[in-house]
Design a protein around this motif. Structure first.
Motif, PDB file in Angstrom:
ATOM      1  N   VAL A   1       0.829  -1.007  -0.115  1.00  0.00           N
ATOM      2  CA  VAL A   1      -0.113  -0.111  -0.042  1.00  0.00           C
ATOM      3  C   VAL A   1       0.874   1.207   0.008  1.00  0.00           C
ATOM      4  O   VAL A   1       0.564   2.125  -0.741  1.00  0.00           O
ATOM      5  CB  VAL A   1      -1.012  -0.024   1.213  1.00  0.00           C
ATOM      6  N   LEU A   2       2.103   1.125   0.899  1.00  0.00           N
ATOM      7  CA  LEU A   2       2.892   2.495   0.760  1.00  0.00           C
ATOM      8  C   LEU A   2       3.581   2.724  -0.550  1.00  0.00           C
ATOM      9  O   LEU A   2       3.870   3.622  -0.963  1.00  0.00           O
ATOM     10  CB  LEU A   2       3.830   2.220   1.943  1.00  0.00           C
ATOM     11  N   GLU A   3       3.981   1.781  -1.002  1.00  0.00           N
ATOM     12  CA  GLU A   3       4.651   1.689  -2.355  1.00  0.00           C
ATOM     13  C   GLU A   3       3.725   2.331  -3.224  1.00  0.00           C
ATOM     14  O   GLU A   3       4.127   3.076  -4.270  1.00  0.00           O
ATOM     15  CB  GLU A   3       5.088   0.282  -2.682  1.00  0.00           C
ATOM     16  N   ARG A   4       2.522   1.909  -3.380  1.00  0.00           N
ATOM     17  CA  ARG A   4       1.825   2.373  -4.372  1.00  0.00           C
ATOM     18  C   ARG A   4       1.155   3.805  -3.994  1.00  0.00           C
ATOM     19  O   ARG A   4       1.067   4.473  -5.310  1.00  0.00           O
ATOM     20  CB  ARG A   4       0.331   1.499  -4.219  1.00  0.00           C
ATOM     21  N   LYS A   5       1.367   4.204  -2.899  1.00  0.00           N
ATOM     22  CA  LYS A   5       1.248   5.532  -2.685  1.00  0.00           C
ATOM     23  C   LYS A   5       2.343   6.477  -2.946  1.00  0.00           C
ATOM     24  O   LYS A   5       2.282   7.581  -2.794  1.00  0.00           O
ATOM     25  CB  LYS A   5       0.760   5.896  -1.092  1.00  0.00           C
ATOM     26  N   GLY A   6       3.453   5.673  -3.150  1.00  0.00           N
ATOM     27  CA  GLY A   6       4.935   6.519  -3.609  1.00  0.00           C
ATOM     28  C   GLY A   6       5.449   6.809  -2.098  1.00  0.00           C
ATOM     29  O   GLY A   6       6.243   7.652  -2.263  1.00  0.00           O
ATOM     30  N   ILE A   7       5.150   6.339  -1.193  1.00  0.00           N
ATOM     31  CA  ILE A   7       5.782   6.628   0.131  1.00  0.00           C
ATOM     32  C   ILE A   7       7.036   5.845   0.448  1.00  0.00           C
ATOM     33  O   ILE A   7       7.984   6.441   1.087  1.00  0.00           O
ATOM     34  CB  ILE A   7       4.870   6.643   1.475  1.00  0.00           C
ATOM     35  N   VAL A   8       7.175   4.753  -0.161  1.00  0.00           N
ATOM     36  CA  VAL A   8       8.259   3.892   0.087  1.00  0.00           C
ATOM     37  C   VAL A   8       8.873   3.082  -1.094  1.00  0.00           C
ATOM     38  O   VAL A   8       7.812   3.020  -2.213  1.00  0.00           O
ATOM     39  CB  VAL A   8       8.128   2.601   1.168  1.00  0.00           C
ATOM     40  N   THR A   9       9.883   2.916  -1.203  1.00  0.00           N
ATOM     41  CA  THR A   9      10.426   1.901  -2.661  1.00  0.00           C
ATOM     42  C   THR A   9      11.050   0.860  -1.927  1.00  0.00           C
ATOM     43  O   THR A   9      11.699   0.535  -0.845  1.00  0.00           O
ATOM     44  CB  THR A   9      11.177   2.932  -3.412  1.00  0.00           C
ATOM     45  N   ARG A  10      10.757  -0.274  -2.764  1.00  0.00           N
ATOM     46  CA  ARG A  10      11.619  -1.720  -2.143  1.00  0.00           C
ATOM     47  C   ARG A  10      12.517  -2.187  -3.715  1.00  0.00           C
ATOM     48  O   ARG A  10      12.004  -1.674  -4.645  1.00  0.00           O
ATOM     49  CB  ARG A  10      10.551  -2.584  -2.289  1.00  0.00           C
ATOM     50  N   ARG A  11      13.658  -2.491  -3.248  1.00  0.00           N
ATOM     51  CA  ARG A  11      14.503  -3.020  -4.277  1.00  0.00           C
ATOM     52  C   ARG A  11      15.277  -4.198  -3.820  1.00  0.00           C
ATOM     53  O   ARG A  11      15.194  -4.163  -2.550  1.00  0.00           O
ATOM     54  CB  ARG A  11      15.453  -1.953  -4.982  1.00  0.00           C
ATOM     55  N   PRO A  12      15.803  -4.939  -4.678  1.00  0.00           N
ATOM     56  CA  PRO A  12      16.644  -6.170  -4.211  1.00  0.00           C
ATOM     57  C   PRO A  12      17.823  -5.570  -3.602  1.00  0.00           C
ATOM     58  O   PRO A  12      18.592  -4.713  -3.929  1.00  0.00           O
ATOM     59  CB  PRO A  12      16.719  -6.977  -5.346  1.00  0.00           C
ATOM     60  N   ASP A  13      18.055  -6.266  -2.543  1.00  0.00           N
ATOM     61  CA  ASP A  13      19.509  -5.899  -1.432  1.00  0.00           C
ATOM     62  C   ASP A  13      20.696  -6.534  -2.541  1.00  0.00           C
ATOM     63  O   ASP A  13      20.595  -7.600  -2.977  1.00  0.00           O
ATOM     64  CB  ASP A  13      19.374  -6.787  -0.354  1.00  0.00           C
ATOM     65  N   PRO A  14      21.406  -5.527  -2.881  1.00  0.00           N
ATOM     66  CA  PRO A  14      22.601  -5.993  -3.843  1.00  0.00           C
ATOM     67  C   PRO A  14      23.509  -7.359  -3.304  1.00  0.00           C
ATOM     68  O   PRO A  14      24.138  -7.880  -3.887  1.00  0.00           O
ATOM     69  CB  PRO A  14      23.476  -4.684  -3.838  1.00  0.00           C
ATOM     70  N   ALA A  15      23.514  -7.292  -1.863  1.00  0.00           N
ATOM     71  CA  ALA A  15      24.309  -8.164  -1.156  1.00  0.00           C
ATOM     72  C   ALA A  15      23.557  -9.655  -1.012  1.00  0.00           C
ATOM     73  O   ALA A  15      24.153 -10.567  -0.947  1.00  0.00           O
ATOM     74  CB  ALA A  15      24.609  -7.785   0.177  1.00  0.00           C
ATOM     75  N   ASP A  16      22.112  -9.411  -1.041  1.00  0.00           N
ATOM     76  CA  ASP A  16      21.364 -10.896  -1.085  1.00  0.00           C
ATOM     77  C   ASP A  16      19.994 -10.684  -1.937  1.00  0.00           C
ATOM     78  O   ASP A  16      19.094  -9.988  -1.235  1.00  0.00           O
ATOM     79  CB  ASP A  16      21.141 -11.074   0.630  1.00  0.00           C
ATOM     80  N   ARG A  17      19.916 -10.997  -3.065  1.00  0.00           N
ATOM     81  CA  ARG A  17      18.947 -10.942  -4.116  1.00  0.00           C
ATOM     82  C   ARG A  17      17.750 -11.423  -3.347  1.00  0.00           C
ATOM     83  O   ARG A  17      16.547 -11.295  -3.794  1.00  0.00           O
ATOM     84  CB  ARG A  17      19.359 -11.434  -5.342  1.00  0.00           C
ATOM     85  N   ARG A  18      17.762 -12.140  -2.228  1.00  0.00           N
ATOM     86  CA  ARG A  18      16.323 -12.871  -1.779  1.00  0.00           C
ATOM     87  C   ARG A  18      16.051 -11.703  -0.842  1.00  0.00           C
ATOM     88  O   ARG A  18      14.624 -11.869  -0.626  1.00  0.00           O
ATOM     89  CB  ARG A  18      16.684 -14.064  -1.182  1.00  0.00           C
TER      90      ARG A  18
END
Length: 167
Positions: A100-117
């Motif tokens: 929900v927060l991502e759809r509102k533009g409040i947070v962003t998620r991205r894969p961790d470069p050190a651990d793609r899981r």
């Protein structure tokens, strides 16, 4: 003291179990729910949540959202799991909240470069602005909730609740 006999019948696995209970028909001094700690804590929390949710509504968030924003605003980028653990909620609930927060533009998620899981979660610029404004509104709502007690009593309440939660 008058009593009423109550027969409670329930079925479990096609077997009938009977329990016989005695209930007083007279008012009891201990019947007032305002004397029960669980009732008081629950209703205090509900009242505080209603006040803070109303204060946060102009920012498009509620108390649960604000908790996540607060965690994210006070640390380096964190994994979804770290945020969930800090807030004491399960991973599924955390994912739904972050969706929900991502759809509102409040947070962003991205894969961790050190651990793609793992997904790293961060506040966006919009999220930081929303958090800053929401923090003021949240503080005002909390102050309104505590207005009936002295500042020292409010501090003691926080310390006492923290001790109860941590033990």
């Amino acid at each position: 003291m008058p009593f009423v006999v109550v027969l409670i019948v329930s079925s479990t696995d096609d077997q009938l179990k009977r329990k016989l209970g005695l209930m007083s028909t007279e008012a009891s001094a201990t019947a007032d729910p305002h004397d029960v700690l669980g009732y008081l804590l629950k209703h205090a929390a509900l009242k505080l949540t209603a006040l803070t949710d109303a204060a946060l509504e102009p920012f498009g968030i509620d108390s649960k959202d604000f908790g996540a924003l607060r965690v994210l605003a006070h640390r380096e980028p964190a994994s979804q799991l770290q945020v969930a653990q800090t807030l004491g909620i399960d991973r599924t609930t955390m994912v739904a909240l972050l969706d929900v927060l991502e759809r509102k533009g409040i947070v962003t998620r991205r894969p961790d470069p050190a651990d793609r899981r793992r997904n790293v979660v961060e506040l966006t610029d919009q999220g930081l602005q929303a958090y800053d404004a929401a923090q003021v509104a949240h503080g005002e709502a909390e102050s309104a909730f505590l207005a009936g007690i002295s500042p020292s009593a409010a501090d003691q309440l926080r310390r006492t609740l923290r001790t109860l939660v941590e033990n």
